[in-house]
Design an enzyme around this catalytic site. Structure first.
Site, PDB file in Angstrom:
ATOM      1  N   CYS A  10       0.685  -0.569  -3.865  1.00 30.14           N
ATOM      2  CA  CYS A  10      -0.493  -0.717  -4.725  1.00 30.14           C
ATOM      3  C   CYS A  10      -0.605  -2.144  -5.245  1.00 30.14           C
ATOM      4  O   CYS A  10       0.247  -2.995  -4.966  1.00 30.14           O
ATOM      5  CB  CYS A  10      -0.428   0.255  -5.892  1.00 30.14           C
ATOM      6  SG  CYS A  10       1.027  -0.006  -6.941  1.00 30.14           S
ATOM      7  N   CYS A  13       2.307  -3.651  -7.163  1.00 27.19           N
ATOM      8  CA  CYS A  13       3.391  -4.142  -6.299  1.00 27.19           C
ATOM      9  C   CYS A  13       3.132  -5.594  -5.921  1.00 27.19           C
ATOM     10  O   CYS A  13       4.035  -6.445  -5.939  1.00 27.19           O
ATOM     11  CB  CYS A  13       3.488  -3.308  -5.024  1.00 27.19           C
ATOM     12  SG  CYS A  13       3.826  -1.570  -5.280  1.00 27.19           S
ATOM     13  N   CYS A  84      -9.649  11.013  19.944  1.00 23.50           N
ATOM     14  CA  CYS A  84     -10.050  11.253  18.555  1.00 23.50           C
ATOM     15  C   CYS A  84      -9.102  10.551  17.598  1.00 23.50           C
ATOM     16  O   CYS A  84      -8.137   9.909  18.001  1.00 23.50           O
ATOM     17  CB  CYS A  84     -10.086  12.744  18.257  1.00 23.50           C
ATOM     18  SG  CYS A  84      -8.467  13.532  18.414  1.00 23.50           S
ATOM     19  N   CYS A  87      -5.396  11.270  17.803  1.00 20.91           N
ATOM     20  CA  CYS A  87      -4.717  10.562  18.901  1.00 20.91           C
ATOM     21  C   CYS A  87      -4.255   9.187  18.412  1.00 20.91           C
ATOM     22  O   CYS A  87      -3.124   8.755  18.673  1.00 20.91           O
ATOM     23  CB  CYS A  87      -5.651  10.357  20.091  1.00 20.91           C
ATOM     24  SG  CYS A  87      -6.256  11.859  20.862  1.00 20.91           S
ATOM     25  N   ASP A 502     -15.557 -26.702  -1.269  1.00 17.85           N
ATOM     26  CA  ASP A 502     -14.998 -28.040  -1.306  1.00 17.85           C
ATOM     27  C   ASP A 502     -16.137 -29.024  -1.057  1.00 17.85           C
ATOM     28  O   ASP A 502     -17.024 -28.755  -0.234  1.00 17.85           O
ATOM     29  CB  ASP A 502     -13.915 -28.181  -0.234  1.00 17.85           C
ATOM     30  CG  ASP A 502     -13.341 -29.580  -0.194  1.00 17.85           C
ATOM     31  OD1 ASP A 502     -12.855 -30.043  -1.242  1.00 17.85           O
ATOM     32  OD2 ASP A 502     -13.400 -30.208   0.875  1.00 17.85           O
ATOM     33  N   ASP A 705      -7.380 -28.303   2.632  1.00 19.77           N
ATOM     34  CA  ASP A 705      -7.631 -27.162   1.754  1.00 19.77           C
ATOM     35  C   ASP A 705      -6.815 -25.929   2.136  1.00 19.77           C
ATOM     36  O   ASP A 705      -7.096 -24.839   1.641  1.00 19.77           O
ATOM     37  CB  ASP A 705      -9.125 -26.799   1.799  1.00 19.77           C
ATOM     38  CG  ASP A 705     -10.002 -27.971   1.417  1.00 19.77           C
ATOM     39  OD1 ASP A 705      -9.711 -28.611   0.403  1.00 19.77           O
ATOM     40  OD2 ASP A 705     -10.961 -28.260   2.143  1.00 19.77           O
TER      41      ASP A 705
END
Length: 815
Positions: A10, A13, A84, A87, A502, A705
């Site tokens: 989450c 974390c 599907c 799978c 920038d 950058d």
């Protein structure tokens, strides 16, 4: 340094890991990505080691390992047989168990698996063996390999053939079933067509020849202890087929036991045919969503005209070497990347930039492989060949992006893992309930609901909803000169509310230009410029180069100075044709007692506009003011207005002093700017914005950058030519045009809108129709879903999701 992190679940974390790493002395910036489970760390002190960072992550409670470029590799696999979402889930779990695998993403729409693992430990053959063990076919995909496209075309042709056979025979079965379905009507049907044995033979052929794929795939997955949509289809049609077959072969025995005489041959054949039709349309539509790589591959030149040892040779493009001299004639594709060494021409670079206007090229200019030479012959020196060319890098990036998985797909993955078992359980419960409480004949009623649930609950639409949209979205990006690194970047971009630009090279041209000439009455503009340019020819300062370039454009005579002296912090002193020339700031003029008259105020006004004024003195007399500035790109103001109209806050980031920054911001129409920021502090400014709750996109050149691009929620690199492969950026704009920022954000929003529409349709379809198939409406309205209608609806659901996604191919930017 990049680290793989295990155990994060989450946002908290992410914060915990970032805080731990940032406490290490010498760490400049850290960016942790929950979606990819990675941390990117920039250090300003070479003494910082990967062991220190790994230890910090482990102290936070997670596992970590450094991922250097030479320590990991990506392998793309073609996976055949997936049908599907379940799978996809099964293949991902299987591959992840292979030794050396760090991450795996399986794409149903592309029929591909993208595997990242530890170089030297990850064994592609082991991955293939594991995939094949669970019932699918697999092979490695090379970037220039068209085999995948050919396989897809072959599968589409086979599906069309199977459907055609099934459709013809099903029509006969349907016709022959009329007397059985409508007692007392259908006497006009030839008796041999309605003969149960004849119908059994035709139905068996449909089940075991065109429909064999369902049994084959069911066996593979059931053998490994799982189930998918093939199992649902096979169980549903087999129940009807076997019941009808048994009733045909043993009618007396079964009816004596209480089983009602009922034949379902029409249901069996029509359902199989409709599902095959849906599969065909699905395969055909999926082919249309994955045309990007095929288009890019078709752009490659096949041969090159190379000069070796003074002889002109035509060789395969794969045989071209770096530093080879190559001749290109009008109308030919440029074979590889390089630099023009002789000649002049105009090049159509639309395949690379999306810009239809040809670009002029002359000696010293870069040319890109696969672009088209429109006029004039020229020679160039090869600088990048094979996988290093711009086109090869574009193909790689598009391929990886199309094979990647958006975070929103995780919702589908979780659901699909439980979907098929839940459907099977629902079908069984429904059968049992209706068998005991259903209307007579209760067995037939229960069997009907059982078949309908199994048929209608196919999770294909769920599996296709997200990847098809990602594939089309990344393809449209490539067509518009926007390279999207992965699906996560595409999804995250639609949340952007703040864009940081920038200044140099993004908002402005990045190259100073002469903007103003203010001569005194004793000099003309040409004379002032000629004197200044002659002195500046020996200067290497960018401002001096701008003055020289302006004089050349006006075709003025430029003389070399007799002597030249740089006065630090002040300017230049030179002797030119026996005249003393001074060029510099006001301090230099005061030092030599040169009267500026009223021009000092004019110079201050120029400085307020963001320009750099330079005073010129000749033989002790003031000659005038020359102003140089890094000018706005012509599309800057249009792009900024478009971003603001989208409700996005635009902020300019620059190292310039306050006065220049303010002037440029006002000219560009930017309300907020941050001035006097050193390159190494740009990432900190981006982080401050993020900490204030803003979702930030950083737009820069991808070099100076880089830390800021990595820190931003979405890093957008302005790239031109061969600079397109900027690893720090999430999105690369090949054109170098910030209007593409607007297009990228609009495309992200359009793609996410399409994904939500697809998921809404797929989920809504199942939520509404599974209860109907289970007979929920029967007690109230007497409505029971016919299994044939269920088959048609199931086929339509997958096709509709893809057809809806294909609307994204009509995407056009509003700018």
């Amino acid at each position: 340094m990049i680290f793989a992190i295990k155990g994060m679940t989450c946002a908290s974390c992410v914060n915990r890991v970032e805080k731990k790493i940032s406490k290490i002395e010498g760490v400049a910036s850290v960016s942790v990505n929950l979606a990819s489970n990675q941390a990117q760390v920039e250090v300003e002190d070479s003494s910082v080691t990967s062991e220190q960072i790994t230890e910090a992550i482990e102290q936070a409670g997670y596992e970590a390992k450094r991922m250097d470029e030479d320590d990991h590799s990506k392998v793309l696999f073609s996976v055949k047989g997936m049908t599907c979402a379940s799978c996809v889930n099964r293949v991902e779990k299987t591959i992840s168990k292979a030794e050396g695998v760090r991450s795996v993403t399986v794409n149903l729409a592309a029929n591909q698996a993208q595997v990242e693992g530890e170089k030297g430990i990850l064994q592609p053959e082991e991955v293939i063996r594991r995939i094949e063990k669970i019932g699918y076919e697999a092979s490695i995909i090379n970037e220039s390999d068209q085999e995948v496209t050919n396989d897809q075309e072959e599968e589409t042709k086979k599906l069309l053939k199977d459907f055609t056979i099934a459709a013809i025979l099903s029509s006969v079965v349907l016709l022959g079933s009329i007397p059985h379905m409508m007692h007392g009507w259908g006497a006009w049907v030839p008796s041999f067509l309605s003969n149960p044995f004849f119908l059994l033979i035709l139905t068996s052929y449909i089940q075991l020849v065109p429909g064999w794929r369902f049994y084959k795939n069911s066996y593979k997955v059931l053998k490994n202890g799982s189930a998918d949509m093939n199992v649902l289809v096979a169980m549903g049609t087999s129940a009807a087929w076997l019941y009808s077959g048994a009733m045909t072969l043993f009618p007396t025995q079964l009816t004596d036991m209480g089983f009602p005489y009922q034949l379902y041959y029409d249901v069996t054949t029509v359902i199989t045919t409709l599902i095959l039709l849906g599969r065909y349309f699905e395969a055909k539509a999926k082919g249309q969503t994955s045309t990007a790589i095929k288009k890019l591959l078709s752009l490659q030149a096949k041969t090159a005209r190379v000069v070796r040892d003074g002889t002109e040779l035509e060789v395969a493009v794969d045989e071209v070497k770096i530093d080879d001299e190559i001749i290109v004639r009008p109308g030919e594709r440029i074979p590889v990347d390089g630099v023009v060494i002789k000649g002049r021409s105009t090049i159509d670079e639309s395949m690379l930039t999306g810009e239809s206007i040809p670009v002029e090229k002359t000696t010293g200019d870069e040319v890109i492989g696969a672009t088209i030479n429109k006029s004039g012959s020229f020679r160039f020196r090869a600088t990048k060949v094979g996988k290093e060319t711009a086109l090869a890098q574009i193909i790689r990036m598009v391929n990886e992006a199309q094979g990647s998985k958006a975070p929103i797909q995780r919702i589908v993955d979780v659901i699909s893992a439980y979907f098929v078992p839940a459907v099977l359980l629902t079908a069984v419960i429904s059968f049992v309930i209706w068998f005991f409480v259903g209307p007579d004949p209760s067995l037939i009623f229960a069997l009907t609901t059982f078949i309908a649930i199994l048929i209608i609950a196919c999770p294909c639409a769920l599996g296709l909803a997200t990847p098809t949209a990602i594939m089309v979205g990344t393809e449209k990006g490539a067509e518009n000169g926007i390279l999207i690194k992965n699906a996560t970047s595409l999804e995250r971009a639609h949340k952007i509310k703040t864009v940081v630009l920038d200044k140099t090279g993004t908002i402005t041209e990045g190259k100073p230009k002469l903007t103003d000439l203010l001569p005194t009455e004793t000099f003309t503009e040409e004379q002032l410029l000629q004197v200044a340019a002659s002195v500046e020819t020996v200067s290497e300062h960018p401002l001096g180069e701008a003055i020289v370039e302006a004089a050349k454009e006006k075709e003025l005579t430029i003389d070399a100075p007799d002597s030249f002296e740089a006065i630090v912090g002040h300017g230049l002193l030179a002797k030119l044709n026996n005249r003393e020339v001074l060029i510099g700031n006001i301090k230099l003029m005061n030092k030599y007692n040169i009267d500026l008259k009223t021009y000092e105020k004019k110079a201050i006004a120029l400085a307020d506009q963001g320009k750099t004024p330079m005073y010129v003195g000749v033989d002790g007399q003031f000659a005038g003011v020359i102003a140089v500035a890094d000018t706005l790109k012509k599309e800057t103001t249009v792009a900024i207005k478009a971003l603001q109209s989208m409700g996005i806050e635009v902020i300019m980031l620059t190292g310039d002093h306050e006065r220049t920054a303010k002037a440029i911001a006002e000219e560009a129409g930017i309300e907020h700017y941050i001035a006097e920021v050193l390159p190494e502090h740009k990432a900190e400014e981006v982080k401050k914005l993020q900490l204030s709750g803003k979702v930030v996109a950083m737009v820069g050149d991808g070099i100076n950058d880089a830390p800021a691009l990595a820190q931003a929620d979405v890093g957008i690199a302005i790239g031109t030519g061969t600079d397109i492969a900027m690893e720090t950026a999430d999105i690369t704009l090949i054109r170098g045009d910030i209007k593409s920022v607007v297009t990228a954000l609009q495309l992200s929003k359009a793609t996410m809108r399409m994904i939500w529409q697809n998921l809404g349709w797929a989920f809504g379809y199942n939520i509404v129709l599974i209860p109907v198939a289970a007979g929920l409406l029967y007690p109230l309205f007497g409505i029971l879903l016919n299994p044939m209608i269920a088959g048609a609806a199931m086929a339509f659901s997958s096709v509709s999701v893809i057809l809806n996604t294909l609307r994204l191919r009509k995407f056009k930017s509003t700018i």
